[in-house]
Design an enzyme around this catalytic site. Structure first.
Site, mmCIF file in Angstrom:
data_model
loop_
_atom_site.group_PDB
_atom_site.id
_atom_site.type_symbol
_atom_site.label_atom_id
_atom_site.label_comp_id
_atom_site.label_asym_id
_atom_site.label_seq_id
_atom_site.Cartn_x
_atom_site.Cartn_y
_atom_site.Cartn_z
ATOM 1 N N SER A 175 24.291 18.422 6.771
ATOM 2 C CA SER A 175 23.386 17.680 7.538
ATOM 3 C C SER A 175 22.344 16.837 6.387
ATOM 4 O O SER A 175 21.400 17.508 6.047
ATOM 5 C CB SER A 175 22.928 18.234 8.010
ATOM 6 N N HIS B 218 26.939 14.687 8.282
ATOM 7 C CA HIS B 218 25.804 15.156 9.702
ATOM 8 C C HIS B 218 24.934 14.418 9.713
ATOM 9 O O HIS B 218 23.862 15.250 9.075
ATOM 10 C CB HIS B 218 25.938 16.869 10.125
ATOM 11 N N ASP C 6 22.030 13.368 12.295
ATOM 12 C CA ASP C 6 20.917 13.826 12.830
ATOM 13 C C ASP C 6 20.047 12.753 13.700
ATOM 14 O O ASP C 6 19.347 12.200 12.831
ATOM 15 C CB ASP C 6 19.775 14.926 12.113
ATOM 16 N N MET D 257 16.944 11.666 15.983
ATOM 17 C CA MET D 257 16.135 12.275 16.766
ATOM 18 C C MET D 257 14.782 10.977 17.454
ATOM 19 O O MET D 257 14.212 10.449 16.778
ATOM 20 C CB MET D 257 15.080 13.782 16.506
ATOM 21 N N HIS E 179 24.691 13.267 15.491
ATOM 22 C CA HIS E 179 24.262 13.793 16.858
ATOM 23 C C HIS E 179 23.431 13.776 16.648
ATOM 24 O O HIS E 179 22.105 13.377 16.104
ATOM 25 C CB HIS E 179 24.228 15.133 16.386
ATOM 26 N N MET F 204 20.678 12.962 19.286
ATOM 27 C CA MET F 204 19.528 13.615 20.122
ATOM 28 C C MET F 204 18.243 13.201 20.906
ATOM 29 O O MET F 204 17.045 13.329 20.419
ATOM 30 C CB MET F 204 19.118 15.140 18.853
ATOM 31 N N MET G 1 25.130 24.357 19.783
ATOM 32 C CA MET G 1 23.374 24.679 18.671
ATOM 33 C C MET G 1 23.550 26.570 18.477
ATOM 34 O O MET G 1 23.130 26.789 19.620
ATOM 35 C CB MET G 1 22.231 23.608 19.272
ATOM 36 N N ASP H 80 25.819 23.973 14.902
ATOM 37 C CA ASP H 80 24.607 24.068 13.919
ATOM 38 C C ASP H 80 23.430 24.362 14.690
ATOM 39 O O ASP H 80 23.047 24.444 15.270
ATOM 40 C CB ASP H 80 24.404 22.430 14.615
ATOM 41 N N GLY I 179 21.107 26.713 11.275
ATOM 42 C CA GLY I 179 20.397 27.410 10.366
ATOM 43 C C GLY I 179 21.844 28.762 9.899
ATOM 44 O O GLY I 179 22.509 29.825 9.665
ATOM 45 N N SER J 16 19.576 23.039 5.424
ATOM 46 C CA SER J 16 19.053 23.363 4.477
ATOM 47 C C SER J 16 19.221 23.825 3.121
ATOM 48 O O SER J 16 19.193 24.674 2.003
ATOM 49 C CB SER J 16 17.773 24.311 4.681
HETATM 50 C C1 DX5 Z 1 18.806 20.531 14.254
HETATM 51 C C2 DX5 Z 1 19.783 19.688 13.252
HETATM 52 C C3 DX5 Z 1 20.403 20.430 13.020
HETATM 53 C C4 DX5 Z 1 19.766 20.161 11.026
HETATM 54 C C5 DX5 Z 1 20.368 21.388 10.544
HETATM 55 O O1 DX5 Z 1 18.298 19.937 15.476
HETATM 56 O O2 DX5 Z 1 20.288 19.120 14.456
HETATM 57 O O3 DX5 Z 1 21.963 19.318 12.156
HETATM 58 O O4 DX5 Z 1 19.444 19.409 11.143
HETATM 59 O O5 DX5 Z 1 19.625 22.094 9.345
HETATM 60 P P1 DX5 Z 1 19.664 23.870 9.326
HETATM 61 O O6 DX5 Z 1 21.163 23.896 8.578
HETATM 62 O O7 DX5 Z 1 18.707 23.728 7.954
HETATM 63 O O8 DX5 Z 1 19.640 24.870 10.285
HETATM 64 ZN ZN ZN Z 2 22.680 18.477 14.537
#
Ligand code: DX5
Ligand code: ZN
Length: 217
Positions: free
Chosen positions: A7, A32, A34, A36, A65, A67, A136, A174, A176, A197
């Site tokens: 990501s 990936h 993200d 938002m 993705h 959101m 998720m 996706d 953690g 991360s």
């Molecule tokens: C959270 C995102 C994830 C995020 C994952 O809303 O959709 O894709 O970047 O990051 P980590 O792997 O650090 O949880």
């Molecule tokens: Zn994501």
């Protein structure tokens, strides 16, 4: 083989191209992306123009993705030759079947993401229309959160529904995801692991991707 989708949310945005190329050259299967909007989730990341700035580089394909509220309005913006999946949220769509087919009509694969509190059964009548289901394993909005343990049972349940009914969708997880839970997620039935991360917040991205690979192969 299980696929890895780093990501970019956890990348250093001041050198996004370099970071995208580093994970691509290390063997990432997807990037990936993200997106938002500050409404569907309490955070704002980046949009299609930032993603398109990577188009001229030879990166891995995009796993997008969204959101965001009203994703139907923005699908065309995210179509590039490198778009593999566009994933929208069940919780953001009033007419999910229509939204899925809108994405598929553009010639890209369509996925639906489920928040931690949303049961897999909600997709019962559209499973056969889907190319991907994204579980998720954190509440969406931020990178670096802790994995929600009940997601493993949710993935197992989804995998058994898929097997029993011979559905073809891929299962993605996706939030953690780390070296510590990658094996459990593979065994639960995941096809694609997203890691933010765990990939970018370490001193050696190449080594980290290799470590994931050795667990996932
Ligand atoms: C959270 C995102 C994830 C995020 C994952 O809303 O959709 O894709 O970047 O990051 P980590 O792997 O650090 O949880
Ligand atoms: Zn994501």
């Amino acid at each position: 083989m299980i696929k890895l989708s780093p990501s970019l949310l956890s990348a250093d945005f001041s050198k996004l191209g370099e970071e995208a190329m580093a994970v691509t050259e290390s063997g990432a299967d997807y990037l990936h992306i993200d997106v938002m909007d500050g409404h569907f989730v309490p955070n704002i990341s980046y949009g299609a123009s930032v993603m398109k700035s990577l188009d001229k580089l030879d990166t891995a394909p995009y796993d997008i993705h969204l959101m965001i509220e009203n994703p139907d309005f923005y699908i065309d913006d995210f179509l590039t030759p490198k778009t593999e999946y566009i994933v929208i949220h069940q919780e953001a769509c009033r007419h999910l079947h229509r939204s899925i087919w809108n994405i598929k009509s553009k010639g890209v694969k369509a996925g639906v993401a489920l928040n931690p509190a949303t049961p897999v059964e909600t997709l019962e009548y559209i499973f056969e229309d889907l190319d991907l289901v994204l579980i998720m394993s954190v509440n969406p909005g931020f990178g670096g959160q802790s994995f929600i343990a009940s997601s493993v049972d949710k993935i197992k349940k989804l995998d058994s529904i898929r097997e029993k009914n011979h559905y073809n969708f891929a299962i993605e997880v996706d939030g953690g995801v780390s070296l510590n839970n990658a094996k459990i997620l593979k065994e639960a039935g995941c096809d694609i692991l997203v890691a933010g991360s765990a990939v970018f917040k370490c001193s050696d991205v190449k080594k980290r991707i290799k470590e994931f690979r050795s667990i996932l192969e």
